[in-house]
Write an enzyme that holds these catalytic residues in place. Structure first.
Site, mmCIF file in Angstrom:
data_model
loop_
_atom_site.group_PDB
_atom_site.id
_atom_site.type_symbol
_atom_site.label_atom_id
_atom_site.label_comp_id
_atom_site.label_asym_id
_atom_site.label_seq_id
_atom_site.Cartn_x
_atom_site.Cartn_y
_atom_site.Cartn_z
ATOM 1 N N LYS A 51 -36.984 -36.007 5.146
ATOM 2 C CA LYS A 51 -37.565 -36.310 6.460
ATOM 3 C C LYS A 51 -37.125 -37.684 6.947
ATOM 4 C CE LYS A 51 -39.978 -35.831 10.180
ATOM 5 N NZ LYS A 51 -41.424 -35.604 10.278
ATOM 6 N N THR A 54 -45.638 -36.995 7.377
ATOM 7 C CA THR A 54 -44.464 -37.802 7.063
ATOM 8 C C THR A 54 -44.967 -39.085 6.432
ATOM 9 O OG1 THR A 54 -43.184 -36.881 8.889
ATOM 10 C CG2 THR A 54 -42.447 -38.984 7.994
ATOM 11 N N LYS A 58 -44.013 -45.849 12.549
ATOM 12 C CA LYS A 58 -44.422 -45.775 11.139
ATOM 13 C C LYS A 58 -43.309 -45.159 10.293
ATOM 14 C CE LYS A 58 -46.425 -42.163 9.950
ATOM 15 N NZ LYS A 58 -46.052 -40.807 9.435
#
Length: 291
Positions: A175, A100, A243
């Site tokens: 995502k 990701t 993150k």
């Protein structure tokens, strides 16, 4: 791709990657693996995988490779530079980044790879450690559709819900939408359990009732039981979720979009991280609510 002759590679054998690589090996026997800590690849090597000494070595040898690492800077390190995939990959290589990461980085990789005759896809996953173990991950893919179709049989070895979303970067954008939905839902899951506990209810009974109704979600069904049991082992690390939320907020700002729910979730997870829980699973958010 012929599963008997194709050479496949896998870089990154952590919580997710290990299970994904093992599933891939069941169909594609000629598998090469690389990870910075070789010990993490032990189970895969014991099952017959071959060791590559570096990403560069792997890229010059295999037909298709997958990468799933921690952060965008890890992705940049693996793909760019003198010892990276793009400088050393053979012409026609398909390189699939499943980390990701940033949509902008996915586009940068695609453009530089295309100039060298290398094909790339951005294909982040969702489903956590459970989905990886069961081979049922959701896979969100961006890049050229014909390359997606060529790689799809390999995706099918560890994925259950595999969808093409458009040009390079589209998998990463999808995502981000996934992570935004999870972030605020996790707050709701925690608060529901805290409320039920304070009301003196049996949490297992409450969970069985509400998970089958309109409140149902993957997090409620899969992570709430871990919260109740006090199991905060990582299926997906707190530090990596922070993150992801940072990337989503950065992209939202670029699009002049306000996401207050995501901002709150990130603040709560950063508070959790400050308490030393960065290597816990995302369900550890439950720890913030104390009696």
């Amino acid at each position: 791709m012929n599963s008997e002759t194709v050479k496949a590679g896998f870089i990154g054998t952590g919580v997710m990657g290990k299970s994904m690589a093992l599933h891939l090996m069941k169909e594609y026997k000629n598998l090469y693996v690389y990870t910075r800590t070789k010990e993490k690849a032990k189970a895969i090597l014991e099952n017959g995988a071959k060791w590559s000494a570096s990403p560069a070595e792997m890229a010059s040898n295999v037909d298709v490779l997958f990468t799933i690492v921690g952060y965008p800077h890890d992705v940049e390190e693996i793909y760019f530079g003198q010892n990276g995939i793009l400088e050393n990959g053979k012409k026609g290589l398909i390189a699939v980044d499943m980390t990701t990461s940033k949509p902008s980085l996915a586009r940068k990789i695609y453009n530089e790879a295309d100039a060298k005759g290398i094909h790339t896809l951005d294909a982040p996953v969702s489903g956590g450690d459970t989905g990886a173990r069961n081979g049922t991950l959701s896979i969100m893919v961006g890049g050229d559709e014909d390359i997606f179709e060529r790689a799809k049989p390999l995706f099918e070895t560890f994925g259950g819900n595999i969808r093409y979303h458009g040009k390079a970067g589209s998998g990463q954008h999808t995502k981000m939408a996934n992570q935004i939905a999870i972030a605020t839902n996790m707050i709701g899951v925690c608060e529901a359990l805290v409320y039920a506990r304070k009301a003196g209810l049996d949490l297992e009974d409450v969970l069985q009732t509400i998970s089958g109704g309109a409140a149902g979600s993957w997090s409620l069904s899969n992570l709430a039981p871990r919260m109740i049991a006090g199991n905060f082992e990582p299926g997906f690390f707190v530090k990596h979720f922070i993150k992801d939320m940072g990337i989503a907020l950065e992209e939202a700002e670029r699009m002049e979009l306000s996401l207050p729910g995501l901002s709150l979730a990130k603040q709560l997870y950063e508070e959790l991280q400050s308490q030393g829980a960065e290597n816990d699973g995302t369900q550890a958010l439950f720890k913030l609510w104390k009696e």
